[in-house]
Scaffold this active site. Sequence first.
Site, PDB file in Angstrom:
ATOM      1  CE  LYS A 116      -4.628   0.166   0.932  1.00 36.40           C
ATOM      2  NZ  LYS A 116      -6.060  -0.749   0.588  1.00 36.40           N
TER       3      LYS A 116
HETATM    4  N1  GLU Z   1      -7.522  -0.619  -3.329  1.00 38.56           N
HETATM    5  C1  GLU Z   1      -8.293  -1.807  -3.135  1.00 38.56           C
HETATM    6  C2  GLU Z   1      -8.181  -2.111  -1.973  1.00 38.56           C
HETATM    7  O1  GLU Z   1      -8.107  -2.284  -0.947  1.00 38.56           O
HETATM    8  C3  GLU Z   1      -7.490  -2.585  -4.125  1.00 38.56           C
HETATM    9  C4  GLU Z   1      -6.529  -3.065  -4.450  1.00 38.56           C
HETATM   10  C5  GLU Z   1      -5.605  -3.767  -5.532  1.00 38.56           C
HETATM   11  O2  GLU Z   1      -6.606  -4.126  -6.217  1.00 38.56           O
HETATM   12  O3  GLU Z   1      -4.342  -4.034  -5.855  1.00 38.56           O
HETATM   13  O4  GLU Z   1      -8.382  -3.605  -1.474  1.00 38.56           O
END
Ligand code: GLU
Length: 426
Positions: A116
């Site tokens: 992240k």
């Molecule tokens: N930001 C999204 C989540 O919290 C998607 C992450 C992604 O698709 O890699 O799941």
Amino acid sequence: MTSTQVTDAAESDHESALETARRQLREAATHVDVDGGVIERLKHPTRVVEVSVPLRRDDGSVEVFTGYRAQHDDVRGPYKGGLRYHPEVTAEECVGLSMWMTWKCAVMDLPFGGGKGGIVVDPKNLSEGEKERLTRRFAEEIRDEVGPSQDIPAPDMGTDAKTMAWFMDAYSMQQGETIPGVVTGKPPVVGGSYGREEAPGRSVAIVAREAIDYYGKEIDDVSVAVQGYGSVGANAARLLQDWGADVVAVSDVNGGIYDTAGLDTHAIPTHSEQPEGVMGQDAPNTVTNAELLELDVDVLIPAAVGNVITRDNADRIRADIVVEGANGPTTSGADAVLNERDVPVLPDILANAGGVTVSYFEWLQDINRRKWSAERVRNELESEMLSAWSDVREEVEAADVSWRDAAYVVALTRIGKAKEARGLWP
Ligand code: GLU
């Protein structure tokens, strides 16, 4: 305070995303037969990269923003997870959220680990051009950390398909070839997948539908309240209405509308169709966001921000089932209260995992240079969700634990086995 915390509620049980993630790991560890060394390794991210991102503003001045990429664990495959543009992004929050991505990918049995990142910035204060320049420079600053087999970012709060297209372009220009698989959540015209945008909401609806059935209710008879009318909340609400449920309340940041006869969710604009458009709709009643959470409904879907169900209001939640659309909407204190009251909480790492699952489909399409139809994406998502649902349900029944603990047990068992099989290097 982190961005997963609401600042307007006087709450006693706030904890940061990292504290929550570590605590959940400790709790889950008590239910699984995994080596203690593995658990110890999972408490720490592989690395957190901090970069300075200079931006020339439209008025000619230069401002420097801070960006992060946290990479938690890659034992099952490349790091995977969103990029968040928000004024309250911190390194610690990125680590916590990257841990959640590790569990989310493992519970879905995807060949990814967790990552992240983000930039400490309020995107509302940036022009389109500034957002593009900031994204391109950020992509350059973290270029060595990312890549289709290394770490694959995606949209998150404050970023979208357009952001991902700029990121992919900046990365590709520097690498000297078009590499669509470096990020997911792109527009379909540049290697994005059909159905990616609606995927987290669709998975929330699928998990809600399965939970409704599991607890002996008929979808035609249930009432649903949805907090947050962005992509997750709106897509979940519309699908559940299409499948027969009465969506009686929805809200955005200004508050919500409530009709016991059911709302027409397709007529209510989502955040991207018309920002903050919910309160402009005709409805017999309005509710505050706090009141929406306490409505007497069958299913409550908190799909806005984190930490909205707390020790302070958990006793007043009247829904029979809670399905988490946002990441981390229930504090640990609230989780304990709801557990005590036998209110099942279907956790974020299962319920909204449709997003990263279709990201996986997108990545497969990118590296294979082969597009899937929207129908194929929908069908494969349905089957991935049902298989994760049944893995977690089996654990709920076998170990008599909460849905959250069960999801963690499924995830941790998979990660633990992978770590044990690979061993510790050197
Ligand atoms: N930001 C999204 C989540 O919290 C998607 C992450 C992604 O698709 O890699 O799941």
